[in-house]
Enzyme design. Structure first.
Site, PDB file in Angstrom:
ATOM      1  N   CYS A  17       6.821   5.745  14.182  1.00 42.73           N
ATOM      2  CA  CYS A  17       6.004   4.821  14.513  1.00 42.73           C
ATOM      3  C   CYS A  17       5.165   5.245  15.531  1.00 42.73           C
ATOM      4  O   CYS A  17       5.393   5.221  16.715  1.00 42.73           O
ATOM      5  CB  CYS A  17       6.980   3.747  14.720  1.00 42.73           C
ATOM      6  SG  CYS A  17       5.871   2.154  14.914  1.00 42.73           S
ATOM      7  N   ASN A  18       3.594   5.309  15.193  1.00 45.85           N
ATOM      8  CA  ASN A  18       2.564   5.499  16.159  1.00 45.85           C
ATOM      9  C   ASN A  18       2.730   4.420  17.256  1.00 45.85           C
ATOM     10  O   ASN A  18       2.553   4.795  18.343  1.00 45.85           O
ATOM     11  CB  ASN A  18       1.401   5.581  15.474  1.00 45.85           C
ATOM     12  CG  ASN A  18       1.321   6.803  14.560  1.00 45.85           C
ATOM     13  OD1 ASN A  18       0.757   8.020  14.930  1.00 45.85           O
ATOM     14  ND2 ASN A  18       1.723   6.554  13.355  1.00 45.85           N
ATOM     15  N   THR A  19       2.944   3.181  16.814  1.00 46.16           N
ATOM     16  CA  THR A  19       2.833   2.010  17.585  1.00 46.16           C
ATOM     17  C   THR A  19       3.909   2.315  18.766  1.00 46.16           C
ATOM     18  O   THR A  19       3.617   1.975  20.015  1.00 46.16           O
ATOM     19  CB  THR A  19       3.125   0.854  16.970  1.00 46.16           C
ATOM     20  OG1 THR A  19       2.047   0.706  15.863  1.00 46.16           O
ATOM     21  CG2 THR A  19       2.789  -0.517  17.689  1.00 46.16           C
ATOM     22  N   CYS A  67      -0.816   5.259  11.673  1.00 46.13           N
ATOM     23  CA  CYS A  67       0.155   4.284  11.468  1.00 46.13           C
ATOM     24  C   CYS A  67       0.970   4.804  10.156  1.00 46.13           C
ATOM     25  O   CYS A  67       0.338   5.146   9.155  1.00 46.13           O
ATOM     26  CB  CYS A  67      -0.321   2.865  10.928  1.00 46.13           C
ATOM     27  SG  CYS A  67       1.097   1.696  10.549  1.00 46.13           S
ATOM     28  N   THR A  68       2.254   5.093  10.312  1.00 45.73           N
ATOM     29  CA  THR A  68       2.929   5.596   9.258  1.00 45.73           C
ATOM     30  C   THR A  68       2.906   4.933   7.769  1.00 45.73           C
ATOM     31  O   THR A  68       3.174   5.169   6.804  1.00 45.73           O
ATOM     32  CB  THR A  68       4.305   5.978   9.422  1.00 45.73           C
ATOM     33  OG1 THR A  68       4.942   4.745  10.195  1.00 45.73           O
ATOM     34  CG2 THR A  68       4.317   7.103  10.592  1.00 45.73           C
ATOM     35  N   HIS A  69       2.746   3.392   7.996  1.00 50.59           N
ATOM     36  CA  HIS A  69       2.626   2.759   6.679  1.00 50.59           C
ATOM     37  C   HIS A  69       1.487   3.029   6.149  1.00 50.59           C
ATOM     38  O   HIS A  69       1.397   2.644   4.886  1.00 50.59           O
ATOM     39  CB  HIS A  69       2.562   1.268   7.282  1.00 50.59           C
ATOM     40  CG  HIS A  69       4.022   0.588   7.428  1.00 50.59           C
ATOM     41  ND1 HIS A  69       4.535   0.830   8.838  1.00 50.59           N
ATOM     42  CD2 HIS A  69       4.781  -0.348   6.895  1.00 50.59           C
ATOM     43  CE1 HIS A  69       5.791   0.320   8.899  1.00 50.59           C
ATOM     44  NE2 HIS A  69       5.718  -0.663   7.654  1.00 50.59           N
ATOM     45  N   TYR A  75       5.399  -4.347  14.241  1.00 51.72           N
ATOM     46  CA  TYR A  75       5.481  -4.105  15.678  1.00 51.72           C
ATOM     47  C   TYR A  75       3.964  -4.075  16.009  1.00 51.72           C
ATOM     48  O   TYR A  75       3.769  -4.525  17.447  1.00 51.72           O
ATOM     49  CB  TYR A  75       6.023  -2.628  15.973  1.00 51.72           C
ATOM     50  CG  TYR A  75       7.550  -2.447  15.984  1.00 51.72           C
ATOM     51  CD1 TYR A  75       8.528  -3.519  15.589  1.00 51.72           C
ATOM     52  CD2 TYR A  75       7.924  -1.286  16.377  1.00 51.72           C
ATOM     53  CE1 TYR A  75       9.709  -3.204  15.800  1.00 51.72           C
ATOM     54  CE2 TYR A  75       9.239  -0.824  16.393  1.00 51.72           C
ATOM     55  CZ  TYR A  75      10.256  -2.163  16.351  1.00 51.72           C
ATOM     56  OH  TYR A  75      11.660  -1.697  16.123  1.00 51.72           O
ATOM     57  N   GLY A  76       3.193  -3.662  15.439  1.00 53.18           N
ATOM     58  CA  GLY A  76       1.775  -3.581  15.989  1.00 53.18           C
ATOM     59  C   GLY A  76       0.874  -4.712  16.142  1.00 53.18           C
ATOM     60  O   GLY A  76       0.052  -4.496  16.950  1.00 53.18           O
ATOM     61  N   ASP A 130      11.542   3.486  12.374  1.00 51.90           N
ATOM     62  CA  ASP A 130      10.273   2.852  12.348  1.00 51.90           C
ATOM     63  C   ASP A 130      10.441   1.183  12.392  1.00 51.90           C
ATOM     64  O   ASP A 130      11.526   0.854  12.316  1.00 51.90           O
ATOM     65  CB  ASP A 130       9.342   3.361  10.945  1.00 51.90           C
ATOM     66  CG  ASP A 130       7.980   2.469  10.933  1.00 51.90           C
ATOM     67  OD1 ASP A 130       7.373   2.152  12.018  1.00 51.90           O
ATOM     68  OD2 ASP A 130       7.715   2.148   9.898  1.00 51.90           O
ATOM     69  N   SER A 131       9.451   0.404  12.461  1.00 51.11           N
ATOM     70  CA  SER A 131       9.470  -0.990  12.183  1.00 51.11           C
ATOM     71  C   SER A 131       9.809  -1.232  10.856  1.00 51.11           C
ATOM     72  O   SER A 131      10.541  -2.228  10.429  1.00 51.11           O
ATOM     73  CB  SER A 131       8.328  -1.665  12.450  1.00 51.11           C
ATOM     74  OG  SER A 131       7.270  -1.128  11.628  1.00 51.11           O
TER      75      SER A 131
HETATM   76  N1  DGL Z   1       4.523   2.129  11.366  1.00 53.17           N
HETATM   77  C1  DGL Z   1       4.253   1.846  12.195  1.00 53.17           C
HETATM   78  C2  DGL Z   1       2.962   2.929  13.116  1.00 53.17           C
HETATM   79  O1  DGL Z   1       3.013   3.863  12.684  1.00 53.17           O
HETATM   80  C3  DGL Z   1       3.644   0.644  12.620  1.00 53.17           C
HETATM   81  C4  DGL Z   1       3.961  -0.652  11.804  1.00 53.17           C
HETATM   82  C5  DGL Z   1       4.053  -2.065  12.668  1.00 53.17           C
HETATM   83  O2  DGL Z   1       2.990  -2.503  12.815  1.00 53.17           O
HETATM   84  O3  DGL Z   1       5.108  -2.433  12.672  1.00 53.17           O
HETATM   85  O4  DGL Z   1       2.425   2.477  13.841  1.00 53.17           O
END
Ligand code: DGL
Length: 286
Positions: free
Chosen positions: A90-92, A200-202, A59-60, A27-28
Site C-alpha cells: 500500500c503506497n499510502t 496506489c495498488t488498487h 486508508y488514503g 494493504d487496506s
Molecule cells: N492500495 C493503497 C495504496 O496503494 C491505498 C488504498 C486506500 O486508500 O486505502 O495506496
C-alpha cells in the site's frame, strides 16, 4: 512449473503446513493482491499471509496518525503470525508509516512506493502523471522522491480519492468509473504525457479503463515488480529464501487470506479472491 499461475493459486489457497516462516503482505484492501500476485510469480516456493484491512479501507482519505495506528495493528498481527518479512502493499501506508514501523519491529519491512524514478527515466522528456490517494499525494515522502528525480519539472501529482472505493465495491469498468476518470484527466493535456504512474495498488484493477482514456503512447507503470525484487534481495541477503523447488508440485506452499484479522474460509470469499487474481492477470500486460 507446468501448471498455470491461476491453477496454482486455486490449488494452494488455504492449504499449508503450519511450520515454516511466512511472508506477510498487506494493504487496506484488495489492492495488495497486486503484490501478492507478483510475489507468486517471482517467489513461488514461499508461504504467504495476505491481510486486507477491509474494515478500515480506504486508508488514503484518513489522517497520517490514523493510518499509523492501523498499520501498527496489522504489523502486530504479522509479528504474531511468524513472518520473516512484511511487504506493505500500500503506497499510502508506506508513505505514512513504513519508517516508524521499521523503528518499532525487527522484521524486515519492504514498502511499495510510486514508481516515479523509472517513469521519469522512461518518459523520454515527456511529462509524467503520478496518480495516487490523497494521503500519498500530501505526504513528504512522495514530494521528496519527486524532488530527487524530477530535475526538469516534468512530474504532476493527481489524487484520485474515489477509485479505491470503486475497487472495494468490485466496480472496475463501469460507466461511472470511466466518467470519474475522464473528469479527473480533463484538467491535463494528455498528449504531453509519456507515463502514468499507478501510485496506489488498487489502481491496477482499472488499467483497461485507463487504457481507453489515455493516448496509445502513454505507458502505465507501477512499483510492484521493483518491490518484490527488493523482497527477493532482502530474503537472499538474510539467507531466508524458500528453497524447496519441488514445493509447488507437492502442494507444500500456500496463501492464507485474512480480512481485518478474520481468515477467509468460505468458498464464495475464496472464489472472489480468485476472480481478483484473474482480473489482475488480464491487466498485467495492458
Ligand atoms: N492500495 C493503497 C495504496 O496503494 C491505498 C488504498 C486506500 O486508500 O486505502 O495506496
Amino acid at each position: 512449473m507446468n501448471i498455470s499461475l491461476l491453477q496454482w493459486i486455486e490449488r494452494n489457497t488455504n492449504r499449508r503446513k503450519d511450520e515454516g516462516m511466512n511472508i506477510g503482505i498487506f494493504d487496506s484492501g484488495i489492492g495488495g493482491i497486486t503484490l501478492l500476485h507478483q510475489a507468486l510469480v517471482m517467489l513461488p516456493n514461499e508461504k504467504y499471509i495476505f491481510y486486507a484491512d477491509t474494515d478500515n479501507a480506504p486508508y488514503g482519505t484518513k489522517s497520517r496518525d490514523q493510518v499509523i495506528a492501523l498499520v501498527d495493528n496489522v504489523m502486530r498481527f504479522m509479528a504474531e503470525h511468524d513472518c520473516k518479512a512484511v511487504v506493505i502493499a500500500c503506497n499510502t501506508a508506506t508513505a505514512a508509516a513504513a519508517e516508524i514501523m521499521r523503528q518499532k519491529y525487527s522484521i524486515p519491512i519492504i514498502g511499495i512506493e510510486p514508481a516515479v524514478k523509472p517513469a521519469v527515466r522512461e518518459s523520454h522528456g515527456k511529462r509524467v502523471l503520478v496518480a495516487a490517494t490523497p494521503l500519498t499525494v500530501r505526504e513528504e515522502k512522495l514530494k521528496n522522491l519527486v524532488k530527487l528525480v524530477d530535475d526538469a519539472h516534468l512530474v504532476d501529482l493527481l489524487a484520485l480519492p474515489k477509485l479505491v472505493e470503486f475497487a472495494e465495491r468490485g466496480e472496475f469498468s463501469s460507466a461511472a468509473v470511466e466518467q470519474y476518470l475522464r473528469d479527473a484527466f480533463s484538467f491535463y493535456e494528455l498528449a504531453q504525457y509519456g507515463e502514468l504512474v499507478l501510485g496506489c495498488t488498487h489502481f491496477n484493477y482499472f488499467k483497461d479503463t485507463f487504457r481507453k482514456i489515455l493516448p496509445n503512447d502513454v505507458h502505465m507503470i507501477d512499483g510492484s515488480e521493483g518491490t518484490i525484487r527488493q523482497l527477493v534481495h532482502v530474503l537472499k541477503s538474510r539467507n531466508q529464501l524458500g528453497t524447496d523447488c519441488a514445493a509447488v508440485a507437492k502442494n507444500d506452499t500456500s496463501v492464507r487470506y485474512f480480512s481485518s484479522g478474520r481468515e477467509l474460509k468460505e468458498k464464495v470469499e475464496l472464489d472472489y479472491v480468485k476472480r481478483l487474481h484473474e482480473r489482475l492477470e488480464k491487466m498485467r500486460n495492458l
